[in-house]
Design a protein around this motif. Structure first.
Motif, PDB file in Angstrom:
ATOM      1  N   SER A  51      31.630  37.967  41.908  1.00 55.07           N
ATOM      2  CA  SER A  51      33.038  37.719  41.577  1.00 55.07           C
ATOM      3  C   SER A  51      33.931  38.077  42.752  1.00 55.07           C
ATOM      4  O   SER A  51      34.923  37.382  43.034  1.00 55.07           O
ATOM      5  CB  SER A  51      33.440  38.504  40.323  1.00 55.07           C
ATOM      6  OG  SER A  51      33.397  39.893  40.545  1.00 55.07           O
ATOM      7  N   LEU A  54      33.865  35.276  45.287  1.00 56.54           N
ATOM      8  CA  LEU A  54      34.740  34.167  44.905  1.00 56.54           C
ATOM      9  C   LEU A  54      36.200  34.538  45.152  1.00 56.54           C
ATOM     10  O   LEU A  54      36.990  33.721  45.645  1.00 56.54           O
ATOM     11  CB  LEU A  54      34.518  33.832  43.430  1.00 56.54           C
ATOM     12  CG  LEU A  54      35.126  32.516  42.928  1.00 56.54           C
ATOM     13  CD1 LEU A  54      34.399  31.330  43.548  1.00 56.54           C
ATOM     14  CD2 LEU A  54      35.068  32.448  41.416  1.00 56.54           C
ATOM     15  N   ASN A 162      30.712  34.015  32.387  1.00 57.88           N
ATOM     16  CA  ASN A 162      30.866  34.331  33.801  1.00 57.88           C
ATOM     17  C   ASN A 162      29.552  34.226  34.565  1.00 57.88           C
ATOM     18  O   ASN A 162      29.535  33.879  35.755  1.00 57.88           O
ATOM     19  CB  ASN A 162      31.474  35.728  33.991  1.00 57.88           C
ATOM     20  CG  ASN A 162      30.599  36.827  33.421  1.00 57.88           C
ATOM     21  OD1 ASN A 162      30.406  36.912  32.213  1.00 57.88           O
ATOM     22  ND2 ASN A 162      30.085  37.703  34.274  1.00 57.88           N
ATOM     23  N   VAL A 165      29.122  30.738  36.165  1.00 54.44           N
ATOM     24  CA  VAL A 165      30.002  30.359  37.281  1.00 54.44           C
ATOM     25  C   VAL A 165      29.276  30.490  38.607  1.00 54.44           C
ATOM     26  O   VAL A 165      29.412  29.637  39.499  1.00 54.44           O
ATOM     27  CB  VAL A 165      31.282  31.230  37.276  1.00 54.44           C
ATOM     28  CG1 VAL A 165      32.086  31.036  38.556  1.00 54.44           C
ATOM     29  CG2 VAL A 165      32.139  30.914  36.054  1.00 54.44           C
ATOM     30  N   VAL A 177      40.034  29.076  30.444  1.00 54.30           N
ATOM     31  CA  VAL A 177      39.485  30.433  30.373  1.00 54.30           C
ATOM     32  C   VAL A 177      40.022  31.112  29.121  1.00 54.30           C
ATOM     33  O   VAL A 177      41.233  31.274  28.968  1.00 54.30           O
ATOM     34  CB  VAL A 177      39.853  31.260  31.622  1.00 54.30           C
ATOM     35  CG1 VAL A 177      39.272  32.663  31.517  1.00 54.30           C
ATOM     36  CG2 VAL A 177      39.358  30.566  32.888  1.00 54.30           C
ATOM     37  N   ILE A 183      37.501  40.190  33.287  1.00 54.06           N
ATOM     38  CA  ILE A 183      36.722  39.057  33.787  1.00 54.06           C
ATOM     39  C   ILE A 183      37.557  37.785  33.799  1.00 54.06           C
ATOM     40  O   ILE A 183      37.598  37.058  34.792  1.00 54.06           O
ATOM     41  CB  ILE A 183      35.447  38.866  32.943  1.00 54.06           C
ATOM     42  CG1 ILE A 183      34.518  40.070  33.119  1.00 54.06           C
ATOM     43  CG2 ILE A 183      34.727  37.578  33.322  1.00 54.06           C
ATOM     44  CD1 ILE A 183      33.322  40.061  32.186  1.00 54.06           C
ATOM     45  N   GLU A 186      40.370  37.946  36.583  1.00 50.84           N
ATOM     46  CA  GLU A 186      39.870  37.793  37.953  1.00 50.84           C
ATOM     47  C   GLU A 186      39.428  36.358  38.230  1.00 50.84           C
ATOM     48  O   GLU A 186      39.801  35.767  39.257  1.00 50.84           O
ATOM     49  CB  GLU A 186      38.705  38.751  38.198  1.00 50.84           C
ATOM     50  CG  GLU A 186      39.107  40.214  38.289  1.00 50.84           C
ATOM     51  CD  GLU A 186      37.949  41.131  38.658  1.00 50.84           C
ATOM     52  OE1 GLU A 186      38.208  42.302  38.939  1.00 50.84           O
ATOM     53  OE2 GLU A 186      36.781  40.660  38.662  1.00 50.84           O
ATOM     54  N   LEU A 187      38.642  35.789  37.327  1.00 53.35           N
ATOM     55  CA  LEU A 187      38.099  34.448  37.586  1.00 53.35           C
ATOM     56  C   LEU A 187      39.168  33.375  37.481  1.00 53.35           C
ATOM     57  O   LEU A 187      39.175  32.425  38.279  1.00 53.35           O
ATOM     58  CB  LEU A 187      36.955  34.154  36.611  1.00 53.35           C
ATOM     59  CG  LEU A 187      35.679  34.981  36.824  1.00 53.35           C
ATOM     60  CD1 LEU A 187      34.608  34.571  35.821  1.00 53.35           C
ATOM     61  CD2 LEU A 187      35.150  34.808  38.246  1.00 53.35           C
ATOM     62  N   SER A 188      40.091  33.480  36.540  1.00 58.71           N
ATOM     63  CA  SER A 188      41.114  32.446  36.397  1.00 58.71           C
ATOM     64  C   SER A 188      42.022  32.407  37.619  1.00 58.71           C
ATOM     65  O   SER A 188      42.355  31.327  38.132  1.00 58.71           O
ATOM     66  CB  SER A 188      41.935  32.656  35.124  1.00 58.71           C
ATOM     67  OG  SER A 188      42.626  33.885  35.153  1.00 58.71           O
ATOM     68  N   LEU A 191      39.911  31.005  40.697  1.00 57.47           N
ATOM     69  CA  LEU A 191      39.661  29.560  40.613  1.00 57.47           C
ATOM     70  C   LEU A 191      40.943  28.768  40.827  1.00 57.47           C
ATOM     71  O   LEU A 191      40.932  27.720  41.486  1.00 57.47           O
ATOM     72  CB  LEU A 191      39.044  29.225  39.249  1.00 57.47           C
ATOM     73  CG  LEU A 191      37.612  29.724  39.029  1.00 57.47           C
ATOM     74  CD1 LEU A 191      37.189  29.505  37.579  1.00 57.47           C
ATOM     75  CD2 LEU A 191      36.643  29.031  39.979  1.00 57.47           C
ATOM     76  N   SER A 352      42.473  41.335  40.584  1.00 64.01           N
ATOM     77  CA  SER A 352      43.391  40.208  40.499  1.00 64.01           C
ATOM     78  C   SER A 352      44.288  40.277  41.732  1.00 64.01           C
ATOM     79  O   SER A 352      44.071  41.091  42.626  1.00 64.01           O
ATOM     80  CB  SER A 352      44.221  40.314  39.218  1.00 64.01           C
ATOM     81  OG  SER A 352      44.803  41.608  39.122  1.00 64.01           O
TER      82      SER A 352
END
Length: 481
Positions: A51, A54, A162, A165, A177, A183, A186-188, A191, A352
């Motif tokens: 993560s 990314l 996750n 991904v 999301v 999780i 951070e990922l949203s 991306l 974030s």
């Protein structure tokens, strides 16, 4: 059926299990670690490290897109999704390799592959091929993503977690999301900065783990300015539409509908204890089937069984899992003697942008225990160094105990929160007062000066007696932007 007798059996070879193994071996060499899946911790394989890889790519793209603010003229960042994911997977595999090499370096007799389940308090059946009789047992089975009922059946491979991904060969065009926790947040955000069309869904106004209403409100405003959000959704109805996911939801009394390539369920994690047949272990479990242990010994009740890491459903953080594994393994190894171990001051960081940190006791925890405390705050929107870097977004709230002036904790969203959070957690762990923190060095110009502003505001709220000037380095300090 083979039979194996050991002093300590450890179920799970993740962060907690590996730490338990090393600690137990200090007392006995009759140890076995049982693992049913691939070697390689959640952190290395599908969590912390991939993560952050990314997020690092997203940060690089964001820096290019924002360079014009500094008079640096550049074209908008062009994202090569395949190259992004190639680096993520390559570096991820490198980190996993270190873990696998460590486990493979253990003696063969200390490793056993297969799913474990209790036959009795001291017996485990492993993979249908071996019965292990153990004097003590450590449960370190980790956790798995939780998915709302019916979603997987409705969406098939269009529903992802996750873990999925980081298996992508390329970035998709769009992702919904569900879940604005750590999780999902951070990922949203990552991306979205990499050019993926993202919408972040939630069932309440909260984002991340924040509980302080001032910081939480600031965080929500920042997230809503970065990612398309629907954070007060009453109901989400996902349906499969060919190779797409069609989402229908109700928000503010209005029905909405949108299509995405995938629906990412970031709706929490569940301890991996369901298949252990714990009812045969002779230990108590709660309504969710989870046993609870003493925080400082990791022992479950008065039994010979210990639990550590995500399986305990307490703090799903790598450093906590490693600490718990070390405590559990040490006490399992020395059993029936057990040692009460100190625990570190809590520290949570969300990567974030801006970052989020909670150090020491949170606002909610202080309220829950009825603490007599005051809070002081500061905004990073106009903080000097933050403006210089073009990263001037955020808010910090710090808490101190009335009467003693002792620092209790903090919540923040802002630049370099991962580093400031460490300073704050160390201060709480060592029992510093707010005045002692203010008497510590603050260089100029640094982001930490925003923290000093908050501490000064807290000092005023606490209304502590002013120390003699000779004993107070901060008493005559000139205000610094």
């Amino acid at each position: 059926m083979k039979h194996l007798t050991v002093d300590v059996a450890i179920i799970g070879a993740g962060s907690a299990g590996m730490s338990a193994y090393r600690a137990a071996r200090a007392h006995t060499d009759k140890v076995v670690v049982i693992e049913s899946g691939h070697y390689g911790t959640t952190c290395a394989r599908v969590g912390c490290m991939p993560s952050k890889l990314l997020i690092a790519a997203a940060d690089a793209a964001h820096a290019v897109d924002g360079a014009h603010r500094f008079g640096v003229l550049a074209a908008p960042a062009a994202i090569d999704g395949q190259a992004v994911m190639r680096r993520v997977r390559g570096e991820r595999d490198r980190f996993v390799g270190f873990v696998v090499d460590a486990v493979q370096g253990w003696p063969d007799e200390h490793r056993l592959v297969g799913h474990a389940r209790f036959l009795s308090p001291h017996e485990l059946e492993v993979g249908g091929h071996t019965v292990v009789t153990a004097g003590r047992i450590v449960i370190a089975t980790g956790s798995s993503p939780a998915v709302p009922a019916g979603w997987r059946e409705a969406l098939g491979e269009r529903l992802i977690v996750n873990d999925d991904v980081f298996a992508w060969d390329d970035l998709p065009e769009s992702v919904a999301v569900a879940g604005p926790g750590v999780i999902g947040l951070e990922l949203s955000m990552a991306l979205a900065r990499l050019g993926v069309r993202v919408r972040l869904f939630g069932r309440s106004s909260r984002v991340g783990p924040l509980t302080d209403p001032v910081v939480a409100a600031k965080a929500r405003a920042i997230v809503e300015s970065t990612v398309a959000t629907s954070l007060d959704v009453e109901r989400i109805e996902p349906v499969r539409d060919g190779d797409r996911v069609r989402l229908r939801w109700l928000e503010d009394g209005t029905r909405h509908e949108e299509e995405f390539d995938f629906l990412l369920a970031a709706t929490g994690r569940t301890p991996n204890v369901k298949g252990l047949d714990l009812q045969r272990a002779g230990i108590e479990v709660d309504a969710f089937g989870i046993p609870h242990a003493d925080r400082h010994t990791r022992r479950i009740g008065k039994s010979h069984i210990f639990i550590a890491g995500d399986a305990a459903d307490e703090q799903a953080l790598l450093h906590e899992a490693a600490d718990e594994g070390r405590i559990a393994g040490d006490n399992a190894g020395r059993y029936p003697d057990t040692i009460v171990r100190p625990r570190r001051t809590p520290l949570t960081v969300v990567f974030s942008d801006p970052q989020i940190a909670i150090a020491g006791e949170s606002h909610a925890q202080l309220l829950q225990r009825g603490a007599d405390f005051a809070s002081g705050g500061a905004s990073f929107d106009d903080q000097g160094r933050s403006r210089v870097m073009g990263r001037n977004l955020g808010q910090v709230q710090v808490y101190g105990e009335r009467g003693t002036g002792r620092f209790l904790g903090a919540e923040m969203i802002g630049p370099d929160a991962e580093h400031i959070g460490h300073l704050l957690s160390w201060s709480a762990q060592h029992g510093l007062t707010v005045q002692q923190m203010l008497d510590s060095p603050f260089y100029h110009p640094v982001v930490e000066e925003g923290l000093r502003t908050a501490l000064r505001a807290l000092k005023e709220k606490l209304a502590l007696p002013q120390p003699p000037l000779a004993d107070c380095l901060d008493c005559v300090a000139a205000p610094v932007v």
